[in-house]
Design a protein around this motif. Structure first.
Motif, PDB file in Angstrom:
ATOM      1  N   CYS A  95       0.846  -1.199   0.000  1.00 46.51           N
ATOM      2  CA  CYS A  95       0.000   0.000   0.000  1.00 46.51           C
ATOM      3  C   CYS A  95       0.884   1.252   0.000  1.00 46.51           C
ATOM      4  O   CYS A  95       0.620   2.206  -0.733  1.00 46.51           O
ATOM      5  N   LYS A 121       2.008   6.639  -6.983  1.00 46.61           N
ATOM      6  CA  LYS A 121       1.080   7.688  -7.415  1.00 46.61           C
ATOM      7  C   LYS A 121       1.761   9.049  -7.357  1.00 46.61           C
ATOM      8  O   LYS A 121       1.528   9.898  -8.203  1.00 46.61           O
ATOM      9  N   GLN A 122       2.605   9.237  -6.354  1.00 49.60           N
ATOM     10  CA  GLN A 122       3.345  10.493  -6.238  1.00 49.60           C
ATOM     11  C   GLN A 122       4.384  10.627  -7.346  1.00 49.60           C
ATOM     12  O   GLN A 122       4.741  11.739  -7.719  1.00 49.60           O
ATOM     13  N   GLU A 172       2.325   1.675  -3.457  1.00 57.42           N
ATOM     14  CA  GLU A 172       1.339   2.205  -4.403  1.00 57.42           C
ATOM     15  C   GLU A 172       1.138   3.706  -4.204  1.00 57.42           C
ATOM     16  O   GLU A 172       1.050   4.463  -5.171  1.00 57.42           O
ATOM     17  N   LYS A 173       1.093   4.120  -2.959  1.00 59.15           N
ATOM     18  CA  LYS A 173       0.949   5.545  -2.661  1.00 59.15           C
ATOM     19  C   LYS A 173       2.167   6.317  -3.190  1.00 59.15           C
ATOM     20  O   LYS A 173       2.032   7.381  -3.781  1.00 59.15           O
TER      21      LYS A 173
END
Length: 135
Positions: A78, A85-86, A81-82
């Motif tokens: 998780c 995205k950045q 994935e975060k």
């Protein structure tokens, strides 16, 4: 307990877990140590400077052939994935490679995960260089 307070508690726990995992990661490579099984091109690593850390880098690995490889230590998929995205927002982060270190990982697992990510990162860098030489 309100949902905002509960959110703060979970966030604090996550930050502490992340810091603990980072500390364990650096313990494996303490004093420039190169764990057994690492390729010859790997020369060691260090903690990121404060400036590098602000840019999303936790560790800088040194290599003989592709220069520095930047790593981000994460505790979960998780978190990765975060972070990914950045990467869309911060283009330089495309060249920061995440390593997932879990609470129950031992030194050998941390070393193996790191070796794998560094090998993948090196291949990506070499492929990019090769594509520039072909054009």
């Amino acid at each position: 307990m309100g949902s905002i307070t509960l959110h703060k508690v979970f966030k604090k726990i996550g930050v502490e877990r992340g810091q603990d995992n980072e500390d364990r990661f650096f313990e494996v490579f303490k004093y420039g140590r190169v764990p057994p099984g690492f390729p010859r091109w790997f020369c060691g690593l260090r903690r990121a400077t404060q400036e590098e850390d602000c840019g999303g880098i936790d560790a800088v690995a040194f290599t003989e052939d592709v220069g520095n490889i930047f790593l981000q230590i994460k505790s979960s998929r998780c978190g990765v994935e975060k972070f990914k995205k950045q990467q869309k927002k911060y283009r330089k982060r495309k060249w920061i490679f995440p390593v997932i270190i879990r609470t129950n990982d031992g030194d050998a697992e941390i070393a193996e995960k790191t070796r794998y990510v560094l090998s993948q990162a090196r291949q990506a860098i070499l492929s990019l260089r090769k594509s520039f030489h072909l054009t």
